[in-house]
Scaffold this active site. Structure first.
Site, mmCIF file in Angstrom:
data_model
loop_
_atom_site.group_PDB
_atom_site.id
_atom_site.type_symbol
_atom_site.label_atom_id
_atom_site.label_comp_id
_atom_site.label_asym_id
_atom_site.label_seq_id
_atom_site.Cartn_x
_atom_site.Cartn_y
_atom_site.Cartn_z
ATOM 1 C CG ASP A 89 38.382 42.136 44.779
ATOM 2 O OD1 ASP A 89 39.122 42.959 44.231
ATOM 3 O OD2 ASP A 89 37.610 41.391 44.150
ATOM 4 C CG ASP A 123 35.004 36.949 44.165
ATOM 5 O OD1 ASP A 123 35.843 37.875 44.064
ATOM 6 O OD2 ASP A 123 34.052 36.806 43.374
ATOM 7 C CG ASP A 126 40.477 38.802 45.036
ATOM 8 O OD1 ASP A 126 40.997 39.871 44.679
ATOM 9 O OD2 ASP A 126 39.287 38.516 44.823
#
Length: 361
Positions: free
Chosen positions: A49, A248, A252
């Protein structure tokens, strides 16, 4: 019967994993599941990500473009009012900038945050919307006057927040994130290990391309909605790849849970850390490479342990059973068989402890 005790076989895997997990913890890599060490040694694709993983996740307001009679300070104050209840990195950065300038604002009502789009609320009894282009267009807000400026910001890889008040576009803000210093080194190390690096982000194509080019990631997915991250990971898995996911944020978590190995950043949300199999406590993404190396070393130790355990038994059991006695008069007394059996377990444990010599630099 004495030497046939399979203690060494039983110890081969757990001792190596226990030592490997301890080494990881001593180096701020928390391995929550024993199987994660084996799985991470086999992954061939890492999905990152962008925000908070490849980048610092701390944005700065770089540009303010008011539209109409509103000025810069009024636009920033209006945006901060709408962002005050949001935990999104962009919103937090806007609020921090406004507070740094000692601006104050009234509390909004009917606050609603739409994942992947932006914020809707009421400010002083009028509709306030803050978000991306899709949020504006879906609510019939005209942003044509800002398209040229928006194109410049996108080319520089900045994120854009459009601001609409009372159904009229009042301007936009440009925010820039900083790429982590070692992100490019991490990608290069993964490529040397023949591991594919992929980036996913909700940002538009130019912004995604700017970041991916900066860290030398050749494959990326832009304009990804939070619910689509899991689908992207699943798609790679359906193509036969072993996938590790690094993230994080709350959004996600489904992708972290879907991946063969979920790797959560220690500074991330509790939901992300709960969904991850491995947590990087120092927030250093180079620990991803270290965790993979540790997994490969641990898996190698498991295989070595199993080999020696089988070797001991394949040699010792026939001798203890008297296979050599008719020819050479060699037999194995029970007390010596017990000693040999104990030594096989000791050799497995000792071999596992040799993992501690692994360098993490």
């Amino acid at each position: 019967m004495v030497i046939a005790c399979l203690c060494a076989l039983g110890l081969a895997t757990p001792t190596a994993i226990m030592v490997g997990s301890g080494i990881g913890l001593n180096n701020s890599i928390l391995i929550k599941k024993a199987s994660a060490l084996e799985q991470i040694a086999r992954i061939d694709t890492i999905v990152f990500d962008k925000t908070g993983t490849i980048t610092e996740g701390r944005f700065g307001v770089t540009s303010i473009f008011p539209s109409g009679k509103i000025n810069d300070n009024e636009l920033l104050t209006l945006t901060a009012a709408g962002c005050a209840f949001s935990n999104h990195p962009l919103s937090l950065s806007v609020v921090d900038e406004a507070r740094a300038r000692n601006f104050t604002w009234d509390t909004v009502q009917d606050f609603e945050e739409r994942a992947g789009s932006g914020i809707l609320c009421k400010y002083r009894d009028k509709a306030l919307m803050i978000g991306n282009e899709s949020l504006m267009t879906s609510n019939n807000i005209n942003i044509e006057d800002l398209r040229n400026k928006a194109g410049e910001l996108e080319y520089r890889g900045e994120s854009i927040l459009y601001v609409s008040y009372d159904n009229v576009c009042k301007g936009m803000l440009g925010l820039a994130d900083t790429i982590k210093q070692n992100a490019k080194d991490v990608v290069a190390s993964l490529q040397k290990m023949n591991i594919r690096a992929v980036m996913i982000t909700g940002d538009n194509e130019p912004a995604a391309n700017a970041v991916s080019s900066a860290v030398n990631i050749k494959e990326y997915h832009s304009k990804v909605l939070p619910g689509e991250k899991r689908d992207i990971v699943k798609n790679y898995q359906e193509r036969g790849m072993k996938v590790g996911m690094v993230g994080d944020g709350i959004n996600d978590a489904p992708a972290l849970a879907q991946a063969d190995v979920g790797i959560a950043i220690g500074a991330g949300t509790d939901v992300a850390k709960e969904a991850g199999d491995i947590i990087l406590m120092k927030n250093d993404i180079m620990d991803i490479v270290r965790a993979i190396r540790l997994g490969k070393k641990t898996l190698a130790k498991i295989r070595q342990n199993l080999f020696w355990a089988f070797f001991y038994n394949s040699i010792g059991i026939p001798v203890a059973a008297g296979a050599l006695y008719p020819f050479f008069g060699i037999s194995l007394k029970p007390e010596y068989a017990g000693l040999a059996m104990a030594l096989s377990s000791v050799s497995v444990v000792t071999n596992s402890l040799l993992l501690k010599r692994m360098s993490f630099r």
